[in-house]
Design an enzyme around this catalytic site. Structure first.
Site, PDB file in Angstrom:
ATOM      1  N   ASP A  99       0.869  -1.177   0.000  1.00  0.00           N
ATOM      2  CA  ASP A  99       0.000   0.000   0.000  1.00  0.00           C
ATOM      3  C   ASP A  99       0.904   1.223   0.000  1.00  0.00           C
ATOM      4  O   ASP A  99       2.104   1.134   0.276  1.00  0.00           O
ATOM      5  CB  ASP A  99      -0.888  -0.005   1.255  1.00  0.00           C
ATOM      6  CG  ASP A  99      -1.767   1.248   1.342  1.00  0.00           C
ATOM      7  OD1 ASP A  99      -2.313   1.672   0.302  1.00  0.00           O
ATOM      8  OD2 ASP A  99      -1.886   1.825   2.436  1.00  0.00           O
ATOM      9  N   SER A 100       0.312   2.367  -0.286  1.00  0.00           N
ATOM     10  CA  SER A 100       1.070   3.612  -0.250  1.00  0.00           C
ATOM     11  C   SER A 100       1.598   3.918   1.158  1.00  0.00           C
ATOM     12  O   SER A 100       2.542   4.669   1.310  1.00  0.00           O
ATOM     13  CB  SER A 100       0.166   4.755  -0.706  1.00  0.00           C
ATOM     14  OG  SER A 100      -1.001   4.779   0.089  1.00  0.00           O
TER      15      SER A 100
ATOM     16  N   CYS B  42      -3.880  -1.036  -1.939  1.00  0.00           N
ATOM     17  CA  CYS B  42      -4.186   0.384  -2.156  1.00  0.00           C
ATOM     18  C   CYS B  42      -5.185   0.551  -3.305  1.00  0.00           C
ATOM     19  O   CYS B  42      -4.971   0.028  -4.407  1.00  0.00           O
ATOM     20  CB  CYS B  42      -2.874   1.094  -2.509  1.00  0.00           C
ATOM     21  SG  CYS B  42      -3.046   2.843  -2.816  1.00  0.00           S
TER      22      CYS B  42
ATOM     23  N   GLU C 167      -5.278   9.581   9.396  1.00  0.00           N
ATOM     24  CA  GLU C 167      -3.856   9.497   9.787  1.00  0.00           C
ATOM     25  C   GLU C 167      -3.627  10.189  11.132  1.00  0.00           C
ATOM     26  O   GLU C 167      -2.827   9.756  11.944  1.00  0.00           O
ATOM     27  CB  GLU C 167      -2.975  10.177   8.732  1.00  0.00           C
ATOM     28  CG  GLU C 167      -2.945   9.472   7.400  1.00  0.00           C
ATOM     29  CD  GLU C 167      -1.924   8.345   7.345  1.00  0.00           C
ATOM     30  OE1 GLU C 167      -0.979   8.347   8.139  1.00  0.00           O
ATOM     31  OE2 GLU C 167      -2.111   7.445   6.501  1.00  0.00           O
TER      32      GLU C 167
ATOM     33  N   CYS D  53     -11.287   3.387  -0.392  1.00  0.00           N
ATOM     34  CA  CYS D  53      -9.966   3.838   0.067  1.00  0.00           C
ATOM     35  C   CYS D  53      -9.625   3.082   1.340  1.00  0.00           C
ATOM     36  O   CYS D  53     -10.515   2.854   2.179  1.00  0.00           O
ATOM     37  CB  CYS D  53     -10.005   5.346   0.341  1.00  0.00           C
ATOM     38  SG  CYS D  53      -8.487   5.990   1.054  1.00  0.00           S
TER      39      CYS D  53
ATOM     40  N   HIS E 293      -8.307   3.913   4.011  1.00  0.00           N
ATOM     41  CA  HIS E 293      -8.467   4.594   5.295  1.00  0.00           C
ATOM     42  C   HIS E 293      -9.915   4.673   5.786  1.00  0.00           C
ATOM     43  O   HIS E 293     -10.153   4.879   6.972  1.00  0.00           O
ATOM     44  CB  HIS E 293      -7.931   6.025   5.192  1.00  0.00           C
ATOM     45  CG  HIS E 293      -6.442   6.103   5.116  1.00  0.00           C
ATOM     46  ND1 HIS E 293      -5.716   5.451   4.147  1.00  0.00           N
ATOM     47  CD2 HIS E 293      -5.547   6.746   5.895  1.00  0.00           C
ATOM     48  CE1 HIS E 293      -4.430   5.708   4.342  1.00  0.00           C
ATOM     49  NE2 HIS E 293      -4.303   6.486   5.386  1.00  0.00           N
TER      50      HIS E 293
HETATM   51  N1  DGL Z   1      -4.004   3.878   0.110  1.00  0.00           N
HETATM   52  C1  DGL Z   1      -4.684   4.942  -0.586  1.00  0.00           C
HETATM   53  C2  DGL Z   1      -5.939   4.392  -1.263  1.00  0.00           C
HETATM   54  O1  DGL Z   1      -6.503   3.404  -0.832  1.00  0.00           O
HETATM   55  C3  DGL Z   1      -5.036   6.091   0.343  1.00  0.00           C
HETATM   56  C4  DGL Z   1      -3.830   6.866   0.839  1.00  0.00           C
HETATM   57  C5  DGL Z   1      -3.080   7.557  -0.276  1.00  0.00           C
HETATM   58  O2  DGL Z   1      -3.594   8.526  -0.879  1.00  0.00           O
HETATM   59  O3  DGL Z   1      -1.987   7.110  -0.571  1.00  0.00           O
HETATM   60  O4  DGL Z   1      -6.377   4.940  -2.237  1.00  0.00           O
END
Ligand code: DGL
Length: 264
Positions: free
Chosen positions: A3-4, A66, A145, A177, A179
């Site tokens: 993931d990012s 992600c 976050e 997403c 989060h």
């Molecule tokens: N992991 C990203 C997503 O699910 C969210 C966080 C980011 O913007 O990197 O799209």
């Protein structure tokens, strides 16, 4: 899995619950998060570097946790890698289309995911009658976050993002997403208040865990071990409050877990 950043640990959490005996190597690109505000080309480059690193770990399958990467880089990764690749958008879109009675599927996601058109394409490939309505919800990632998942600030942001979707008459909402599952409670209550009644909310982490279990089984890749699998976490930067943030996404303490800072 990668993931990012640490948000993909919500997907790890869902997979660990469903497939407790599988070993997981999770890479969070914490040095370069967020991906959701970057161009598709940059996300492609980052995704390739993350995937290459994970392939050094003798993995049998790659799960892209992600949404933003799944939206723009899944096809490229599937072509370039010699192993099964699963993203979160296909499972989330399928679960959304299935849950929607009138075929009006709402999705909240990052700006990158919305711009890619990946969710409407995925929903259309599953159901010809379903329509998809997207809303970028960029403020929700930094709120989560920061741990602001309760109270008036996230509530107002959520209401603002849901209002146009409710005006379109959505009857299901997909959390597009990593989060957003942490805001599930507020999203559910705001959605019910705006809509006048509760509607299904689809968490793509749960849908992905279910599809992953099926894929491992179909390909004969599922472990036959019964002991608990190991979780290894790789991060490209060790952010302040790492343990606190990671524990929030993972739903358990990260004390004692194998966490390594790496370079890509
Ligand atoms: N992991 C990203 C997503 O699910 C969210 C966080 C980011 O913007 O990197 O799209």
């Amino acid at each position: 899995m990668f993931d990012s950043g640490l948000g993909g640990l919500t997907v790890v959490h869902a997979i660990m619950k469903r497939l407790p005996s599988e070993d997981i190597v999770y890479l969070g690109d914490t040095a370069r998060v967020p991906y959701g505000t970057r161009s598709a080309q940059t996300v492609l480059n980052y995704a390739r570097a993350c995937a290459r690193k994970l392939c050094e770990h003798d993995i049998k399958l790659l799960c892209v946790a992600c949404n933003t990467v799944s939206a723009v880089a899944l096809d490229m990764l599937s072509v370039e890698l010699d192993l099964p690749v699963l993203g979160v958008i296909g499972p989330g879109a399928a679960a959304g289309a299935k849950a929607s009675e009138q075929g009006r599927v709402g999705v909240i996601a990052t700006a990158g995911t919305v711009a890619s058109g990946a969710y409407p394409r995925a929903v259309a490939s599953i159901s010809t009658r379903a329509e998809t309505f997207m809303e970028a919800a960029p403020l929700l990632v930094p709120l989560v976050e920061e741990g602001w998942t309760q109270g008036e600030v996230p509530r107002l942001a959520v209401r603002r993002y849901l209002t146009p979707l409710v005006a379109q008459g959505i009857d299901t909402l997909v959390l597009g997403c990593t989060h957003y599952p942490l805001l599930h409670e507020i999203i559910a209550s705001e959605l019910a208040a705006l809509r006048g009644h509760a509607i299904p909310i689809v968490d793509s982490a749960q849908a992905t865990a279910a599809e992953l279990a099926q894929l491992l089984h179909e390909r004969g890749l599922a472990t036959d071990r019964t002991a608990a699998g190991a979780l290894r976490i790789l991060v490209t930067d060790m952010p302040g409050k790492f343990s606190e943030v990671a524990a929030r996404f993972l739903g358990q303490s990260v004390e004692g877990l194998d966490v390594t800072a790496i370079d890509l």
